[in-house]
Design an enzyme around this catalytic site. Structure first.
Site, PDB file in Angstrom:
ATOM      1  N   LYS A   1       0.862  -1.179   0.000  1.00 34.56           N
ATOM      2  CA  LYS A   1       0.000   0.000   0.000  1.00 34.56           C
ATOM      3  C   LYS A   1       0.901   1.232   0.000  1.00 34.56           C
ATOM      4  CE  LYS A   1      -4.540   0.664   1.942  1.00 34.56           C
ATOM      5  NZ  LYS A   1      -5.531   0.129   2.859  1.00 34.56           N
TER       6      LYS A   1
ATOM      7  N   GLU B   1      -8.961  -4.811  -9.597  1.00 36.01           N
ATOM      8  CA  GLU B   1      -9.715  -4.333  -8.438  1.00 36.01           C
ATOM      9  C   GLU B   1     -10.241  -2.945  -8.735  1.00 36.01           C
ATOM     10  OE1 GLU B   1      -6.863  -3.951  -5.169  1.00 36.01           O
ATOM     11  OE2 GLU B   1      -5.314  -3.525  -6.639  1.00 36.01           O
TER      12      GLU B   1
HETATM   13  C1  LIG Z   1      -6.012  -0.644  -4.166  1.00 33.38           C
HETATM   14  C2  LIG Z   1      -6.783  -1.185  -3.010  1.00 33.38           C
HETATM   15  N1  LIG Z   1      -7.360  -2.402  -3.130  1.00 33.38           N
HETATM   16  C3  LIG Z   1      -8.076  -2.926  -2.124  1.00 33.38           C
HETATM   17  C4  LIG Z   1      -8.264  -2.240  -0.929  1.00 33.38           C
HETATM   18  C5  LIG Z   1      -9.066  -2.856   0.177  1.00 33.38           C
HETATM   19  O1  LIG Z   1      -8.182  -3.237   1.213  1.00 33.38           O
HETATM   20  P1  LIG Z   1      -8.681  -3.351   2.725  1.00 33.38           P
HETATM   21  O2  LIG Z   1      -9.787  -4.320   2.730  1.00 33.38           O
HETATM   22  O3  LIG Z   1      -7.459  -3.849   3.451  1.00 33.38           O
HETATM   23  O4  LIG Z   1      -9.088  -1.987   3.162  1.00 33.38           O
HETATM   24  C6  LIG Z   1      -7.672  -0.983  -0.764  1.00 33.38           C
HETATM   25  C7  LIG Z   1      -7.845  -0.232   0.477  1.00 33.38           C
HETATM   26  O5  LIG Z   1      -7.455   0.904   0.617  1.00 33.38           O
HETATM   27  C8  LIG Z   1      -6.908  -0.448  -1.821  1.00 33.38           C
HETATM   28  O6  LIG Z   1      -6.341   0.748  -1.699  1.00 33.38           O
END
Ligand SMILES: Cc1ncc(COP(=O)(O)O)c(C=O)c1O
Length: 218
Positions: free
Chosen positions: A69, A103
Site C-alpha cells: 500500500k 480491483e
Molecule cells: C487498491 C486497493 N485495493 C483494495 C483495498 C481494500 O483493502 P482493505 O480491505 O485492506 O481496506 C484498498 C484499500 O485501501 C486499496 O487501496
C-alpha cells in the site's frame, strides 16, 4: 490513540515515511518515521455502487508492487476514480495489463455466478485487502464455494451479483458495470449474507470475529 479519542468507531491509518536528509529518490531506510491517524468513523449509509471500467490499467506488478500500500501508487487509483466520478459513477474497475480484472480504485471486487463466489487471485496484481480475506473466510464458513483465479473482464457483465470490499467501504453491492446491470441489480443473496456477516464481525458480534479484533477499551 484509539482509546484516547473516546467512544465510537474509528478509522485508523498508519503512514510510514522513508527518505530524509537530501534531495533525490534514494530510499534511505536508516531513518523511518511513522504517523498514525485515527478518525472518528460513522457507518456509511446503505449504498449500491455503479461502476465503470477504467481506461487506466492497474500499475503493473513489475513497476510498483500492488501488494504494497504505497502512497505513490495511488496516483493510478486517483486518476481512475476521478474519471469515474466525472462520468457519474461511484468507482472504477481497473484491468491488468493483460486485460483481466484487478480491483477498484481502493477496494477489491467479487462476482457471484450460480451461487459460487469468484475473485481475482493475488498473482493478478491486486492489493490482498484485509476485508477481502475476511469475506473469503466468512464465505467458506457459510458453505459458499470460493474460487480465487484470473477473472476475464466480460465475466463481470454476466455476473448474478457483484460487490466490492474495503476497510473504508465495508461490503458494498454493485448495481451495474458500464451501465450493464447485474442480475440482482444490487445486494443479491450471497452479497447480503456476506455484508451482514462482515458488519457483525466488525462489531464483534460474529462468532468467528474473536481472533480478528484487538480490544482497546480502557
Ligand atoms: C487498491 C486497493 N485495493 C483494495 C483495498 C481494500 O483493502 P482493505 O480491505 O485492506 O481496506 C484498498 C484499500 O485501501 C486499496 O487501496
Amino acid at each position: 490513540m484509539v482509546r484516547a479519542g473516546g467512544a465510537g468507531p474509528r478509522y485508523v491509518r498508519p503512514l510510514v515515511y522513508l527518505g530524509y536528509g537530501s534531495m533525490g529518490v534514494a530510499l534511505d531506510l536508516s531513518e523511518v518515521r511513522v504517523a498514525i491517524a485515527a478518525w472518528s468513523w460513522e457507518e456509511p449509509p446503505e449504498r449500491v455502487w455503479r461502476l465503470v471500467t477504467s481506461g487506466w490499467r492497474r500499475n503493473h506488478q513489475d513497476a510498483i508492487p500492488p501488494l504494497a500500500k504505497t502512497t505513490g501508487a495511488y496516483l493510478n487509483s486517483g486518476l481512475a476514480k476521478l474519471a469515474a466520478n466525472r462520468g457519474g459513477y461511484d468507482d472504477a474497475v481497473l484491468l491488468t495489463a493483460s486485460g483481466h480484472v484487478s480491483e477498484c480504485s481502493a477496494a477489491n471486487i467479487f462476482l457471484v455466478k450460480s451461487g459460487v463466489l469468484h475473485t481475482p487471485s493475488v498473482e493478478q496484481g491486486i492489493l490482498p485487502g484485509i476485508t477481502r480475506a475476511t469475506v473469503l473466510d466468512l464465505a467458506r464458513d457459510a458453505g459458499i464455494t470460493v474460487v480465487e483465479r484470473p477473472v476475464a473482464h466480460a465475466e463481470l457483465y454476466t455476473a448474478d451479483e457483484l460487490f466490492v470490499t474495503g476497510t473504508a467501504t465495508g461490503v458494498v453491492p454493485v448495481e451495474s458495470l458500464d451501465d450493464r446491470p447485474t442480475t440482482a441489480r444490487g445486494a443479491g443473496p450471497v452479497t447480503t449474507v456476506l455484508r451482514d456477516g462482515y458488519r457483525q464481525a466488525a462489531a464483534g458480534r460474529h462468532p468467528a470475529a474473536a481472533d480478528w479484533l484487538t480490544p482497546v477499551g480502557g
